[in-house]
Design an enzyme around this catalytic site. Structure first.
Site, mmCIF file in Angstrom:
data_model
loop_
_atom_site.group_PDB
_atom_site.id
_atom_site.type_symbol
_atom_site.label_atom_id
_atom_site.label_comp_id
_atom_site.label_asym_id
_atom_site.label_seq_id
_atom_site.Cartn_x
_atom_site.Cartn_y
_atom_site.Cartn_z
ATOM 1 N N GLU A 1 53.874 70.280 0.821
ATOM 2 C CA GLU A 1 53.575 71.760 0.737
ATOM 3 C C GLU A 1 52.376 72.079 0.062
ATOM 4 O O GLU A 1 51.959 71.157 -0.897
ATOM 5 C CB GLU A 1 54.738 72.523 0.318
ATOM 6 C CG GLU A 1 55.839 72.686 0.958
ATOM 7 C CD GLU A 1 56.884 71.458 0.489
ATOM 8 O OE1 GLU A 1 57.826 71.194 1.457
ATOM 9 O OE2 GLU A 1 56.723 70.812 -0.568
ATOM 10 N N TYR B 1 44.024 67.497 4.142
ATOM 11 C CA TYR B 1 45.319 67.308 4.958
ATOM 12 C C TYR B 1 45.137 67.376 6.429
ATOM 13 O O TYR B 1 45.440 66.235 7.229
ATOM 14 C CB TYR B 1 46.575 68.052 4.601
ATOM 15 C CG TYR B 1 47.043 68.260 2.782
ATOM 16 C CD1 TYR B 1 46.792 66.717 2.384
ATOM 17 C CD2 TYR B 1 47.321 69.367 2.463
ATOM 18 C CE1 TYR B 1 47.031 66.898 1.010
ATOM 19 C CE2 TYR B 1 47.530 69.393 1.168
ATOM 20 C CZ TYR B 1 47.251 68.130 0.378
ATOM 21 O OH TYR B 1 47.687 67.929 -1.159
#
Length: 184
Positions: free
Chosen positions: A137, A149
């Site tokens: 997260e 990411y």
């Protein structure tokens, strides 16, 4: 043999040749290539807590980090620059065929120099033989991490409403997933 190799790699990720070439031919090696990862120990907590407190308005406490040492399915690393200065840390949980990046953080003066990418790639390689998927997260207010990411192959899979404490309330978390098993 493969499992033994991974156990050795997990103990220390270090390339003495790079350090040698950096000393003899300083322009031949990038500073990010001299970073090394090793398992975190209790003596690292002051440096880790300093980084945590510099980076977050709502940092993890020392007790949370100590719980990470006790949890059987958690593995904790620090990232060191030459001279053994801790420049970052990362924590992963692996259980039931899934892995979860619990925390990854880089000291402000070393951000955007490859330490975060190096730790993330290390976590991916650690998780690959142990899990099918890797989850994490991230705060929407952290575009640098989101970009890292995505560049690393993670894909957005959802939002956790009000997941993080924030000044003036709560902040959502963007959920990301990376498939660790190649598709046939």
């Amino acid at each position: 043999m493969w499992k033994l190799l991974h156990k050795l790699k997990d103990a220390v990720v270090y390339d003495a040749d790079r350090e040698f070439y950096a000393k003899v031919f300083p322009d031949s090696v990038e500073s990010k290539d001299l970073l090394r990862l090793r398992k975190m120990d209790h003596g690292d907590l002051p440096s880790v807590l300093k980084i945590e407190n510099l980076n977050y308005d709502f940092p993890w406490s020392e007790g949370v980090f100590k719980d990470c040492f006790r949890a059987m399915n958690y593995v904790n690393w620090v990232c060191e620059a030459p001279g053994d200065a801790i420049v970052g840390y990362c924590i992963i949980s692996v259980m039931a065929g899934e892995a979860h990046v619990m925390n990854i953080s880089v000291s402000p003066e070393f951000q955007r120099q490859g330490a975060g990418r190096k730790m993330l790639n290390h976590l991916i390689e650690y998780a690959r033989p142990r899990a099918e998927k890797l989850f994490l997260e991230v705060r929407p207010s952290n575009p640098g991490a989101i970009n890292l990411y995505r560049q690393t192959g993670f894909r957005e899979i959802g939002v956790r409403k009000g997941y993080y404490p924030a000044k003036g309330g709560r902040e959502d978390a963007i959920m990301f997933e990376l498939d660790l098993v190649p598709m046939l």
